[in-house]
Structures are given as C-alpha cells and as structure tokens.
Design a protein around this motif. Structure first.
Motif, PDB file in Angstrom:
ATOM      1  N   SER A  22      -8.455   3.875   3.343  1.00  8.95           N
ATOM      2  CA  SER A  22      -9.193   4.270   1.929  1.00  8.95           C
ATOM      3  C   SER A  22      -8.529   4.813   1.448  1.00  8.95           C
ATOM      4  N   ARG A  23      -9.096   5.939   2.671  1.00 13.13           N
ATOM      5  CA  ARG A  23      -8.131   7.594   2.448  1.00 13.13           C
ATOM      6  C   ARG A  23      -6.635   7.756   1.953  1.00 13.13           C
ATOM      7  N   ASN A  71      -1.438   8.053  -0.060  1.00 15.17           N
ATOM      8  CA  ASN A  71      -1.321   9.550  -0.918  1.00 15.17           C
ATOM      9  C   ASN A  71      -0.812   9.678  -0.781  1.00 15.17           C
ATOM     10  N   ASP A  92       5.006   4.129   4.064  1.00 15.59           N
ATOM     11  CA  ASP A  92       4.241   2.683   3.228  1.00 15.59           C
ATOM     12  C   ASP A  92       3.910   1.944   3.497  1.00 15.59           C
ATOM     13  N   TYR A 111      -4.195   4.936   1.975  1.00 14.04           N
ATOM     14  CA  TYR A 111      -2.860   4.128   1.219  1.00 14.04           C
ATOM     15  C   TYR A 111      -4.355   4.109  -0.202  1.00 14.04           C
ATOM     16  N   THR A 112      -3.673   4.068  -0.805  1.00 11.06           N
ATOM     17  CA  THR A 112      -4.131   2.728  -1.777  1.00 11.06           C
ATOM     18  C   THR A 112      -3.330   1.751  -2.072  1.00 11.06           C
ATOM     19  N   HIS A 113      -4.189   0.195  -2.709  1.00 13.94           N
ATOM     20  CA  HIS A 113      -3.198  -0.913  -2.610  1.00 13.94           C
ATOM     21  C   HIS A 113      -3.203  -0.954  -4.216  1.00 13.94           C
ATOM     22  N   VAL A 114      -1.379  -1.421  -4.484  1.00 13.48           N
ATOM     23  CA  VAL A 114      -1.114  -0.956  -5.451  1.00 13.48           C
ATOM     24  C   VAL A 114       0.059  -2.238  -6.135  1.00 13.48           C
ATOM     25  N   TYR A 122       0.939  -0.852  -0.319  1.00 10.20           N
ATOM     26  CA  TYR A 122       0.007  -0.218   0.329  1.00 10.20           C
ATOM     27  C   TYR A 122       1.295   1.206   0.154  1.00 10.20           C
ATOM     28  N   THR A 133      -3.828   2.274 -10.517  1.00 11.61           N
ATOM     29  CA  THR A 133      -4.469   2.446  -9.619  1.00 11.61           C
ATOM     30  C   THR A 133      -4.530   4.340 -10.861  1.00 11.61           C
ATOM     31  N   THR A 134      -5.113   5.256  -9.863  1.00 12.00           N
ATOM     32  CA  THR A 134      -5.185   6.469 -10.525  1.00 12.00           C
ATOM     33  C   THR A 134      -3.854   6.817 -10.080  1.00 12.00           C
ATOM     34  N   ALA A 135      -3.507   6.564  -8.813  1.00 14.84           N
ATOM     35  CA  ALA A 135      -2.191   6.890  -8.431  1.00 14.84           C
ATOM     36  C   ALA A 135      -0.739   6.843  -9.146  1.00 14.84           C
TER      37      ALA A 135
END
Length: 131
Positions: free
Chosen positions: A31-32, A13, A80, A34-37, A10, A69-71
């Motif tokens: 979810s605010r 963000n 992380d 971190y993003t699971h990458v 993760y 992802t959009t990240a």
C-alpha cells in the motif's frame, strides 16, 4: 484462443519506479508503493495497451473499470504491476515485456532461507503488443 480473465492494475506511487523498477516493493509494504487503479477483463497481452492513453483516455475502454483514486491519472508504465484475479500471479511491467513475480508464498519461503521463489522470468510478449 485467448480467454478473457480479470486483472487488477496497480500503479507505482513513486514515478522513480519507471526508471528503476523494484520487484521487492511488491512484496514489501504494497500500500505504500502501489495504488490499485483499475480492473481489466481481457487477455493478459492486452492489459497494458488497454490502460494506456493511445487514441483516447484508457478510462473509457469498455474492458476497464477505473478506480477513482487520489493518484494522478496516467497510463500504465514501467514499474507498475498487473495481477491475475484467477490465481494471484503478478507481473512487473518492464521496459520490454512483463517480469513474472514470485507468489507471496514463494517469497515468504525464500525469506525463511529456502530456495523457493528465487527466480523471475521475463515474459516474451512486449507490453504494447496487441492480439
């Protein structure tokens, strides 16, 4: 001998997390923050290196399944989180090594006023150590 396990990676963000890692964000609104990458199949000691641009893009490493992802695509860094699929244990990437995070159950107990979950230990393996 190390066994290969599966880990979820993760990325924070907020890039400010690289300067000031926030363990509490993992147990907050995940979810605010971190993003699971990616998912990685390797020993824990190799997950950090396998998700870094060293000699080529880490998304092309065969041990890595990258989640589009959009990240912005970047290397795993301080702030992380790496999570074991086997037992749910999570580690926060620190400037030196990994900091073990208390489990969700321990955090809920600590929030309820018990002493469980009030500890964090730093793993002695630097994140860039390769086995």
């Amino acid at each position: 001998m190390h066994t290969h396990q599966r880990y979820a990676v993760y990325h924070a963000n907020d890039l400010f997390a690289m300067a000031v890692p926030q363990a509490s964000h993992w147990h907050g609104d995940r979810s605010r923050y971190y993003t699971h990458v990616a998912d990685v199949e390797a020993p824990l000691e190799q997950v950090f290196a396998l998700t870094n641009h060293i000699h080529h893009s880490w998304t092309s490493n065969p041990e890595v399944v990258w989640h589009v992802t959009t990240a912005r695509l970047r290397s795993t860094s301080v702030g992380d989180v790496i999570v074991s699929y086997e037992n749910g244990q999570a580690w926060l990437v620190m400037p030196i090594g990994l900091q073990e995070l208390p489990s969700d159950n321990e955090t809920r107990a600590a929030d309820a006023g018990t002493s469980a979950g009030n500890y964090m230990t730093q793993q002695d393996t630097p994140p860039n150590h390769r086995c």
